[in-house]
Motif scaffolding. Structure first.
Motif, mmCIF file in Angstrom:
data_model
loop_
_atom_site.group_PDB
_atom_site.id
_atom_site.type_symbol
_atom_site.label_atom_id
_atom_site.label_comp_id
_atom_site.label_asym_id
_atom_site.label_seq_id
_atom_site.Cartn_x
_atom_site.Cartn_y
_atom_site.Cartn_z
ATOM 1 N N LEU A 283 -127.050 -67.929 7.852
ATOM 2 C CA LEU A 283 -126.680 -66.517 7.786
ATOM 3 C C LEU A 283 -125.616 -66.177 8.827
ATOM 4 O O LEU A 283 -124.721 -65.356 8.572
ATOM 5 N N LYS A 284 -125.680 -66.796 9.996
ATOM 6 C CA LYS A 284 -124.646 -66.560 11.009
ATOM 7 C C LYS A 284 -123.288 -67.033 10.511
ATOM 8 O O LYS A 284 -122.261 -66.361 10.711
ATOM 9 N N ILE A 285 -123.264 -68.185 9.868
ATOM 10 C CA ILE A 285 -122.014 -68.721 9.335
ATOM 11 C C ILE A 285 -121.487 -67.827 8.215
ATOM 12 O O ILE A 285 -120.282 -67.540 8.148
ATOM 13 N N ALA A 286 -122.376 -67.362 7.343
ATOM 14 C CA ALA A 286 -121.957 -66.484 6.252
ATOM 15 C C ALA A 286 -121.334 -65.206 6.782
ATOM 16 O O ALA A 286 -120.292 -64.745 6.284
ATOM 17 N N HIS A 287 -121.939 -64.626 7.791
ATOM 18 C CA HIS A 287 -121.411 -63.372 8.333
ATOM 19 C C HIS A 287 -120.156 -63.613 9.184
ATOM 20 O O HIS A 287 -119.283 -62.737 9.254
ATOM 21 N N MET A 288 -120.064 -64.782 9.807
ATOM 22 C CA MET A 288 -118.829 -65.141 10.496
ATOM 23 C C MET A 288 -117.679 -65.204 9.485
ATOM 24 O O MET A 288 -116.582 -64.684 9.730
ATOM 25 N N ALA A 289 -117.933 -65.848 8.346
ATOM 26 C CA ALA A 289 -116.913 -65.910 7.301
ATOM 27 C C ALA A 289 -116.565 -64.513 6.793
ATOM 28 O O ALA A 289 -115.386 -64.181 6.607
ATOM 29 N N GLU A 290 -117.586 -63.692 6.590
ATOM 30 C CA GLU A 290 -117.353 -62.320 6.125
ATOM 31 C C GLU A 290 -116.468 -61.557 7.100
ATOM 32 O O GLU A 290 -115.547 -60.826 6.688
ATOM 33 N N ALA A 291 -116.701 -61.725 8.397
ATOM 34 C CA ALA A 291 -115.911 -61.030 9.409
ATOM 35 C C ALA A 291 -114.453 -61.473 9.394
ATOM 36 O O ALA A 291 -113.572 -60.731 9.849
ATOM 37 N N HIS A 292 -114.192 -62.668 8.858
ATOM 38 C CA HIS A 292 -112.826 -63.175 8.742
ATOM 39 C C HIS A 292 -112.304 -63.063 7.304
ATOM 40 O O HIS A 292 -111.310 -63.702 6.951
ATOM 41 N N ASN A 293 -112.978 -62.250 6.487
ATOM 42 C CA ASN A 293 -112.556 -61.999 5.106
ATOM 43 C C ASN A 293 -112.461 -63.303 4.309
ATOM 44 O O ASN A 293 -111.517 -63.527 3.549
ATOM 45 N N MET A 294 -113.479 -64.162 4.479
ATOM 46 C CA MET A 294 -113.527 -65.439 3.789
ATOM 47 C C MET A 294 -114.812 -65.539 2.973
ATOM 48 O O MET A 294 -115.838 -64.948 3.318
ATOM 49 N N ALA A 295 -114.744 -66.318 1.906
ATOM 50 C CA ALA A 295 -115.913 -66.552 1.066
ATOM 51 C C ALA A 295 -116.734 -67.717 1.593
ATOM 52 O O ALA A 295 -116.206 -68.660 2.190
ATOM 53 N N ILE A 296 -118.040 -67.658 1.350
ATOM 54 C CA ILE A 296 -118.926 -68.792 1.566
ATOM 55 C C ILE A 296 -119.441 -69.236 0.204
ATOM 56 O O ILE A 296 -119.958 -68.437 -0.581
ATOM 57 N N VAL A 306 -129.540 -69.995 -4.008
ATOM 58 C CA VAL A 306 -129.416 -68.820 -4.877
ATOM 59 C C VAL A 306 -129.849 -67.556 -4.151
ATOM 60 O O VAL A 306 -129.223 -66.494 -4.278
ATOM 61 N N SER A 307 -130.900 -67.636 -3.357
ATOM 62 C CA SER A 307 -131.361 -66.460 -2.613
ATOM 63 C C SER A 307 -130.379 -66.082 -1.511
ATOM 64 O O SER A 307 -130.144 -64.892 -1.255
ATOM 65 N N LEU A 308 -129.789 -67.075 -0.867
ATOM 66 C CA LEU A 308 -128.885 -66.795 0.243
ATOM 67 C C LEU A 308 -127.559 -66.218 -0.240
ATOM 68 O O LEU A 308 -127.020 -65.293 0.373
ATOM 69 N N VAL A 309 -127.015 -66.748 -1.341
ATOM 70 C CA VAL A 309 -125.750 -66.186 -1.825
ATOM 71 C C VAL A 309 -125.954 -64.773 -2.374
ATOM 72 O O VAL A 309 -125.011 -63.970 -2.383
ATOM 73 N N CYS A 310 -127.173 -64.471 -2.800
ATOM 74 C CA CYS A 310 -127.462 -63.101 -3.239
ATOM 75 C C CYS A 310 -127.794 -62.185 -2.064
ATOM 76 O O CYS A 310 -127.827 -60.963 -2.226
ATOM 77 N N ALA A 311 -127.996 -62.758 -0.893
ATOM 78 C CA ALA A 311 -128.294 -61.954 0.294
ATOM 79 C C ALA A 311 -127.045 -61.394 0.942
ATOM 80 O O ALA A 311 -127.098 -60.359 1.610
ATOM 81 N N VAL A 312 -125.898 -62.085 0.756
ATOM 82 C CA VAL A 312 -124.671 -61.713 1.472
ATOM 83 C C VAL A 312 -123.595 -61.296 0.468
ATOM 84 O O VAL A 312 -123.595 -61.735 -0.684
ATOM 85 N N PRO A 313 -122.627 -60.466 0.907
ATOM 86 C CA PRO A 313 -121.638 -59.933 -0.030
ATOM 87 C C PRO A 313 -120.461 -60.850 -0.312
ATOM 88 O O PRO A 313 -119.708 -60.606 -1.260
ATOM 89 N N ASN A 314 -120.266 -61.900 0.483
ATOM 90 C CA ASN A 314 -119.061 -62.719 0.385
ATOM 91 C C ASN A 314 -119.323 -64.107 -0.180
ATOM 92 O O ASN A 314 -118.657 -65.076 0.172
ATOM 93 N N ALA A 315 -120.304 -64.212 -1.083
ATOM 94 C CA ALA A 315 -120.652 -65.487 -1.702
ATOM 95 C C ALA A 315 -120.465 -65.371 -3.216
ATOM 96 O O ALA A 315 -121.371 -64.935 -3.919
ATOM 97 N N PRO A 316 -119.300 -65.754 -3.749
ATOM 98 C CA PRO A 316 -118.997 -65.507 -5.156
ATOM 99 C C PRO A 316 -119.524 -66.541 -6.130
ATOM 100 O O PRO A 316 -119.495 -66.312 -7.345
ATOM 101 N N TRP A 317 -120.001 -67.708 -5.636
ATOM 102 C CA TRP A 317 -120.379 -68.801 -6.534
ATOM 103 C C TRP A 317 -121.659 -69.477 -6.047
ATOM 104 O O TRP A 317 -121.935 -69.535 -4.861
ATOM 105 N N LEU A 318 -122.374 -70.072 -7.021
ATOM 106 C CA LEU A 318 -123.477 -70.990 -6.743
ATOM 107 C C LEU A 318 -123.190 -72.287 -7.463
ATOM 108 O O LEU A 318 -122.832 -72.285 -8.650
ATOM 109 N N GLU A 319 -123.334 -73.406 -6.757
ATOM 110 C CA GLU A 319 -123.100 -74.721 -7.357
ATOM 111 C C GLU A 319 -124.331 -75.161 -8.151
ATOM 112 O O GLU A 319 -125.441 -75.211 -7.628
ATOM 113 N N PHE A 320 -124.116 -75.518 -9.408
ATOM 114 C CA PHE A 320 -125.208 -75.939 -10.291
ATOM 115 C C PHE A 320 -125.332 -77.459 -10.268
ATOM 116 O O PHE A 320 -124.516 -78.180 -10.843
#
Length: 370
Positions: A283-296, A306-320
């Motif tokens: 979550l720290k890494i995800a929000h660090m990326a968000e603060a730099h306008n980057m996707a995770i 799936v739960s983590l990418v739905c927890a944060v706003p900057n995660a556009p994809w899930l790998e299947f």
């Protein structure tokens, strides 16, 4: 305050149902390390991490001899305090994969316990940004697969609602990679996303040679082109390419991601919850990326991510890449969309009888508090 009183750990070996090859290795098996924790109130949480064929017993040994004994008696609600305490109690083994994988098994179990005790699913507990996420598939894009089979798989995925496919690259020539990618682009059209993954197989010169081809084919990202410790090389590559450079599955701490971001060495981060040490650092890494306008866009472990990418706003994809179907209920999907679990905790519906029957002989042990 409910203190941790008991831990049960074991390993399950899950063999892939399809052949998985990339430019440097084959995915032999998923050595899946499980940790089940119990607190003084009787609450339980189960977490896990993994290797792709080697190192699982080493992770179990670190858990057995160092980390789980130290965990006994600690407050299960103090997840951040526990994470830092475990890191520094065995700091000589950090930062690195064995330590991160061991911490992840504990950390995910603690988050599962917190969710179960509060009645909240992980995606809400960790942020609640959305309830579903688009998927891209990697299962039909492995390096040994011929171009016509790549196309067949991508067409089938598109028909199911998937919005993209990842194709492994790293053939001996640029033309060899171009033939595989070009076949998929021609068959699927411009609206279908194609990602590429070189799995750290290239020199900077070879990666730069491929940039014009990747740009011409409108590729979504260029993943792990160089060895993960070559930050300067990735920075030079990112500066030359309109295709984002994606890194992260071979990084093991928030600090390593911070170095990449600070040096403009990537355009997308791909933190793997197991390889960075759990949900707490992810979550720290995800929000660090968000603060730099980057996707995770995380690597692998779709049933947890799936739960983590739905927890944060900057995660556009899930790998299947399905891997837990033998030991858990399938992840919820609606066509090409993955749905955040509504079950409390991690939301994974484990088949405990199957886990017991598939436990690697001699791997299970228990640690009890005073």
């Amino acid at each position: 305050m409910a203190r941790i009183t008991h831990a049960h750990a074991f390993m399950v070996d899950l063999v892939p149902k399809v052949e998985r090859t990339d430019a440097i290795q084959s995915f032999k098996s998923q050595e899946t390390i499980f940790v089940e924790l119990t607190d003084a109130d009787g609450a339980r949480g189960i977490g896990y991490s993994y290797t792709i064929g080697d190192g699982g017993p080493s992770v179990l040994a670190l858990l057995k001899h160092t980390l789980l004994p130290r965990l006994m008696g600690q407050d299960a609600d103090g997840i951040e305090a526990i994470w830092r305490d475990l890191l520094f109690c065995s700091h000589a083994t950090a930062v690195g994969p064995i330590m991160a994988l061991a911490q992840a098994a504990i950390d995910t179990a603690l988050w599962d316990m917190r969710g179960i005790k509060t009645g909240l699913p992980l995606h809400l507990l960790a942020g609640g940004a959305k309830a579903a996420v688009p998927m891209y598939t990697t299962e039909g894009g492995w390096l040994h697969i011929a171009p016509e089979a790549l196309v067949e798989d991508a067409l089938a995925a598109c028909a199911q609602g998937f919005r993209g496919s990842k194709v492994k690259i790293g053939k001996p020539t640029v033309a060899g990679d171009a033939a595989r990618l070009g076949a998929v682009r021609e068959a699927l059209g411009d609206d279908y996303e194609i990602m590429t993954d070189a799995n750290q197989s290239m020199t900077a010169a070879e990666a730069i040679r491929r940039v014009p081809m990747l740009e011409a084919l409108n590729i979504g990202w260029f993943e792990e082109p160089l060895p993960a410790d070559d930050i300067a090389g990735h920075a030079r590559l990112q500066a030359t390419s309109r295709v984002p450079v994606a890194v992260g599955e071979s990084l093991y701490s928030p600090g390593q991601f911070a170095d990449y971001i600070a040096q403009d060495a990537c355009g997308i981060v791909q933190a793997d919850v197991a390889r960075v040490g759990g949900i707490t650092p992810w979550l720290k890494i995800a929000h660090m990326a968000e603060a730099h306008n980057m996707a995770i866009c995380p690597h692998f472990l779709m049933e947890l991510h799936v739960s983590l990418v739905c927890a944060v706003p900057n995660a556009p994809w899930l790998e299947f890449i399905p891997q837990l179907d033998d030991v858990a209920a399938p992840m919820a999907r609606d066509g090409g969309m993955a749905l955040a679990p509504t079950r409390a905790g991690l939301g994974i519906d484990w088949d405990h009888d199957k886990l017991a029957s598939l436990t690697t002989e001699g791997s299970a042990f228990e640690i009890k508090g005073a």
